[in-house]
Design a protein around this motif. Structure first.
Motif, PDB file in Angstrom:
ATOM      1  N   GLU A 567       0.532   1.855   5.630  1.00  0.00           N
ATOM      2  CA  GLU A 567       1.009   0.561   5.315  1.00  0.00           C
ATOM      3  C   GLU A 567       0.270   0.173   3.686  1.00  0.00           C
ATOM      4  O   GLU A 567       1.013  -0.428   3.098  1.00  0.00           O
ATOM      5  CB  GLU A 567       0.441  -0.629   6.359  1.00  0.00           C
ATOM      6  N   TYR A 569      -0.397   2.604   1.659  1.00  0.00           N
ATOM      7  CA  TYR A 569       0.282   3.250   0.623  1.00  0.00           C
ATOM      8  C   TYR A 569       1.559   2.919   0.158  1.00  0.00           C
ATOM      9  O   TYR A 569       2.342   2.728  -0.697  1.00  0.00           O
ATOM     10  CB  TYR A 569       0.715   4.674   1.161  1.00  0.00           C
ATOM     11  N   LYS A 570       2.198   1.869   1.258  1.00  0.00           N
ATOM     12  CA  LYS A 570       3.498   1.089   1.213  1.00  0.00           C
ATOM     13  C   LYS A 570       3.663   0.272   0.249  1.00  0.00           C
ATOM     14  O   LYS A 570       4.325  -0.128  -0.795  1.00  0.00           O
ATOM     15  CB  LYS A 570       4.015   0.834   2.401  1.00  0.00           C
ATOM     16  N   LYS A 571       2.281  -0.636   0.405  1.00  0.00           N
ATOM     17  CA  LYS A 571       2.058  -1.780  -0.633  1.00  0.00           C
ATOM     18  C   LYS A 571       1.859  -1.195  -1.943  1.00  0.00           C
ATOM     19  O   LYS A 571       2.215  -1.719  -3.156  1.00  0.00           O
ATOM     20  CB  LYS A 571       0.788  -2.404  -0.143  1.00  0.00           C
ATOM     21  N   HIS A 574       4.882   0.112  -3.958  1.00  0.00           N
ATOM     22  CA  HIS A 574       5.903  -1.069  -4.340  1.00  0.00           C
ATOM     23  C   HIS A 574       5.258  -1.554  -5.645  1.00  0.00           C
ATOM     24  O   HIS A 574       6.114  -1.707  -6.566  1.00  0.00           O
ATOM     25  CB  HIS A 574       5.982  -2.188  -3.010  1.00  0.00           C
ATOM     26  N   ARG A 663      12.903   4.367  -3.601  1.00  0.00           N
ATOM     27  CA  ARG A 663      11.646   3.514  -3.328  1.00  0.00           C
ATOM     28  C   ARG A 663      11.789   2.826  -2.007  1.00  0.00           C
ATOM     29  O   ARG A 663      10.693   2.947  -1.021  1.00  0.00           O
ATOM     30  CB  ARG A 663      11.415   2.701  -4.598  1.00  0.00           C
ATOM     31  N   GLU A 667       9.557   3.344   1.492  1.00  0.00           N
ATOM     32  CA  GLU A 667       8.872   2.141   2.126  1.00  0.00           C
ATOM     33  C   GLU A 667       9.295   2.024   3.578  1.00  0.00           C
ATOM     34  O   GLU A 667       8.329   2.019   4.363  1.00  0.00           O
ATOM     35  CB  GLU A 667       8.950   0.849   1.274  1.00  0.00           C
ATOM     36  N   LYS A 668      10.518   2.218   3.895  1.00  0.00           N
ATOM     37  CA  LYS A 668      10.936   2.072   5.193  1.00  0.00           C
ATOM     38  C   LYS A 668      10.612   3.208   5.874  1.00  0.00           C
ATOM     39  O   LYS A 668      10.205   2.788   7.292  1.00  0.00           O
ATOM     40  CB  LYS A 668      12.525   2.071   5.202  1.00  0.00           C
ATOM     41  N   LEU A 670       7.550   4.925   5.532  1.00  0.00           N
ATOM     42  CA  LEU A 670       6.165   4.540   5.915  1.00  0.00           C
ATOM     43  C   LEU A 670       5.997   3.420   6.947  1.00  0.00           C
ATOM     44  O   LEU A 670       5.189   3.551   7.704  1.00  0.00           O
ATOM     45  CB  LEU A 670       5.570   3.992   4.470  1.00  0.00           C
ATOM     46  N   ASP A 671       7.030   2.502   6.857  1.00  0.00           N
ATOM     47  CA  ASP A 671       6.990   1.469   7.878  1.00  0.00           C
ATOM     48  C   ASP A 671       7.372   1.762   9.135  1.00  0.00           C
ATOM     49  O   ASP A 671       6.563   1.474  10.120  1.00  0.00           O
ATOM     50  CB  ASP A 671       7.898   0.433   7.399  1.00  0.00           C
TER      51      ASP A 671
END
Length: 739
Positions: A567, A569-571, A574, A663, A667-668, A670-671
């Motif tokens: 999470e 890494y996702k932030k 972005h 991108r 993100e999806k 990683l989520d």
């Protein structure tokens, strides 16, 4: 008595590896059985007689020279410095070993100097010990090597702060400690010309060569999967790296993961080729697949030979370009046959070719860094990065852990307070050699509950046993200088040879050794034995009580910590990619905050894995699985940092919509991975096709443009790392559900 003869400071350092841990209190029914198993566990793999021998020589030579020159206390001080450096010795390559031992020697010398200079002032001395101990506790966030240096230097500071010296004495003690450490480092570098990872390199090289043969051989359903024997051999050989967290070990584990994925992809492509041949023996895709497999085999041959010989790869870029060209050729040749069985098989083959090309690029990238030239190039590239963007940046990592959410920060705070209390208590009551109280706290109190309690109990029991042994030796043997030096040599060798295999044995040998080192200066053995026993028990009990009051439980936390890392890494992804999609929309301060959060999450996960590895019941297979997942996440982090580093270094150009799509899908992914780690069941179809996204990204925009080229390369690394991680998380999830 001068500080030079005193205590033996780093002799108190731990054995070379953490001890297995005690179970939580709720498992009291099995507590005694498990505890006995922990106490008697003996790991022969940690016994290195050659290293123990050179460490013993490094300690004994200064003692002999000191007595021969009429300077016994100077010889003892130098021997102590040699023993300090011995705890940082190992069997890894010269450069790494020397760097680690020199760092330990330098910091220990500084600690001796500061301790000797501040010992006259109780308040200043306690403040110095408090600050130094907190920093030493924070060093666990940088890995076991840094943590070990922190422990041994803190021990030195505590010992010398308890014995006020004149400035001249403090300087001479520090210089003698430095000289002993340099002597031990020289012996280590001179007597161990062995490359640490040679067996692992050869096993991986043999595996890649076997997969190359499989790419050339026709697949048959009647035979076992290709390269099975080499795969098992490589897995068994690399099993010893499952608890090793340095960058080289991570590279080799990542190479094994990529080899397994390549092996699977090669097998699938070969079988798809057979399907096409059965459907239509003259289908144009068959020739393309043959050329692709042959090109892949040549790449794998080069990979295997590079690992076996250490020579750099050659022509790999041309072969990778050919792989992509053949995949595109298959797609173009199949565009007019949609709807047929052959077309479906060819489309599946194209998908596998895309995935395999990415796996080959990842394997080549990893293998190129295992050669001496590759390691040097990697370190040089890392040094060129801004400090804030370095993956292993010391200052940034420490700064990222300065909060109560960090396990390292909690450990540092707990350790500093306990050591300060122990140090102050000893000064107030003025008991003989009271510095053994805070010293024991430093050595017993660890970031994890289980290791702290097992170490504490084993150290107390081992100390008592060692003191009984020392008492018997002084009672039955005719003790004089020659006998004492001989016994010191014997116990030093046993401590460095057998001690790492079992912490209880280490406690016995180190306690007897300390008594011998102190009595060789003329101190009464009875006084030493009594003070050692009482103060060790007090310090051990204080450490256990402190941890019981504020424990850190590790069981069942790793998955959640991994989810939090993804999470983070996702932030960070972005915010970094917004700099490409909407220049100026995100400030450097915002990206820096996100970067610190990823470092905190990564440090917490790495520290947690270290603690879990010490718990009973954790198998090497489980640790290997977690470490493989961590290695895949590291590759993603390196790619993310490269993209961020390229943001100010490349000229602004219009953002590609394909990049936004990529991108969003990353993100999806990683989520979704974080959700699986938290126990949710998700179908495979929920995951986006990152490889297809990457292909579209590469096809969009001018590939000669620096910014597009940078993003294309790093997006490929992200794709490969997340595809690998998805497979690993899926396998982990299935294992958890089946238990």
């Amino acid at each position: 008595m001068t500080a030079a003869s005193s205590d033996i400071n780093a002799i108190e350092q731990h054995g070379s590896a953490p001890v297995p841990a005690l179970p939580p209190a709720r498992e009291s029914a099995n507590w005694l059985r498990r505890f006995i198993k922990i106490v008697v566990q003996f790991d022969k793999k940690k016994m290195q007689p050659q290293m123990a021998l050179r460490n013993t020589i490094g300690v004994i030579l200064p003692l002999i020279a000191g007595y021969a020159l009429g300077m016994p206390r100077g010889g003892l001080a130098m021997a102590t410095g040699a023993l300090n450096a011995a705890y940082s010795d190992g069997s890894d390559p010269y450069a790494q070993r020397a760097k680690r031992m020199l760092a330990s020697t330098t910091w220990c010398s500084v600690a001796v100097l500061l301790g000797g200079l501040t010992g006259h002032h109780n308040l200043t001395s306690v403040a110095m010990v408090l600050a130094w101990t907190f920093v030493a506790g924070m060093l666990v966030s940088l890995g076991t090597t840094a943590a070990d240096v922190g422990v041994i230097s803190t021990v030195m500071l505590v010992v010398y702060a308890a014995q006020p010296l004149t400035p001249g004495q403090a300087v001479s003690s520090a210089l003698l400690t430095l000289a002993g450490g340099l002597l031990q480092t020289g012996l280590s570098v001179a007597l161990w010309p062995v490359q640490r990872y040679e067996p692992e390199r050869r096993a991986l090289g043999a595996l890649f060569l076997a997969v190359a043969r499989a790419a050339r051989a026709p697949a048959t359903a009647a035979k076992s999967p290709p390269a099975t024997q080499e795969s098992l051999q490589a897995q068994n050989t690399l099993a010893g790296l499952s608890r090793n967290d340095n960058m080289e070990a991570i590279r080799y584990r990542s190479l094994l993961d990529q080899a397994e994925r390549i092996r699977l992809s090669v097998t699938v492509i070969a079988r798809l080729r057979l399907r096409l041949e059965r459907e239509s023996s003259d289908h144009a895709a068959i020739e393309i697949l043959d050329r692709y497999l042959e090109n892949t085999a040549k790449l794998l041959d080069d990979l295997g030979e590079s690992l076996l010989t250490g020579k750099p790869l050659e022509n790999e870029r041309d072969r990778l370009v050919l792989s992509v060209a053949l995949a595109n050729q298959l797609h173009e040749g199949n565009s007019g046959e949609r709807g047929t069985f052959a077309a479906a098989v060819a489309q599946n083959a194209r998908h596998q070719m895309d995935a395999l090309s990415g796996q080959l690029r990842a394997a080549i990238d990893l293998a190129s860094r295992t050669t001496p030239e590759g390691q040097a190039a990697f370190e040089k590239a890392e040094a060129r990065q801004p400090l804030r963007l370095r993956f292993s940046g010391v200052a940034a990592t420490l700064r990222g852990n300065l909060n109560l959410q960090s396990a390292a920060f909690r450990h540092a705070l707990r350790l500093a307070v306990c050591v300060a209390i122990g140090d102050a208590a000893g000064r107030i009551f003025e008991s003989q050699r009271s510095y053994w109280i805070p010293m024991t706290i430093v050595l017993v109190l660890k970031p994890e509950f289980t290791t702290t309690f097992s170490r504490g109990i084993l150290r107390i029991v081992g100390t008592i046993a060692g003191l009984v042994l020392a008492t018997a030796l002084f009672h039955f043997l005719p003790i004089h200088t020659a006998t004492e030096i001989a016994l010191i040599a014997v116990f030093t060798f046993l401590m460095r040879w057998v001690g790492p295999a079992n912490y209880g044995i280490f406690g016995v040998t180190v306690s007897a050794l300390i008594v011998l080192l102190l009595t060789i200066t003329g101190i009464s053995p009875r006084d030493v034995i009594h003070a050692r026993g009482v103060n060790t028990v007090i310090g051990g009990v204080l450490a256990l009580v402190a941890y019981a009051a504020w424990p850190t439980w590790e069981k069942a936390q790793v998955a959640e910590l991994f989810a939090k890392l993804l999470e983070a890494y996702k932030k960070s992804l972005h915010l970094v990619t917004q700099g490409y999609l909407q220049p100026g929309a995100v400030s450097e301060k915002e990206r820096g905050r996100a970067r610190q959060q990823t470092r905190t999450a990564r440090s917490n996960l790495e520290a947690s894995l270290d603690r879990v590895g010490a718990e009973p019941g954790v198998t090497p297979e489980q640790m290997s699985r977690w470490n493989a997942m961590l290695a895949s996440s590291h590759r993603f982090a390196h790619a993310l940092m490269a993209i961020e580093a390229g943001l100010p270094q490349t000229s602004e150009i219009p953002a590609r919509q394909e990049f936004r799509k990529f991108r969003d899908d990353v993100e999806k992914t990683l989520d979704l991975l974080a959700k699986i780690l938290r126990g949710q069941r998700l179908p495979e179809r929920e995951f986006p096709d990152l490889r297809q996204d990457h292909n579209r990204l590469v096809a969009a925009g001018d590939p000669q443009n620096a910014r597009y080229a940078l993003v294309n390369v790093e997006a490929d690394r992200m794709t490969n790392s997340l595809d690998t991680l998805r497979e690993q998380v899926s396998a982990w999830s299935q294992t958890v559900r089946s238990t």
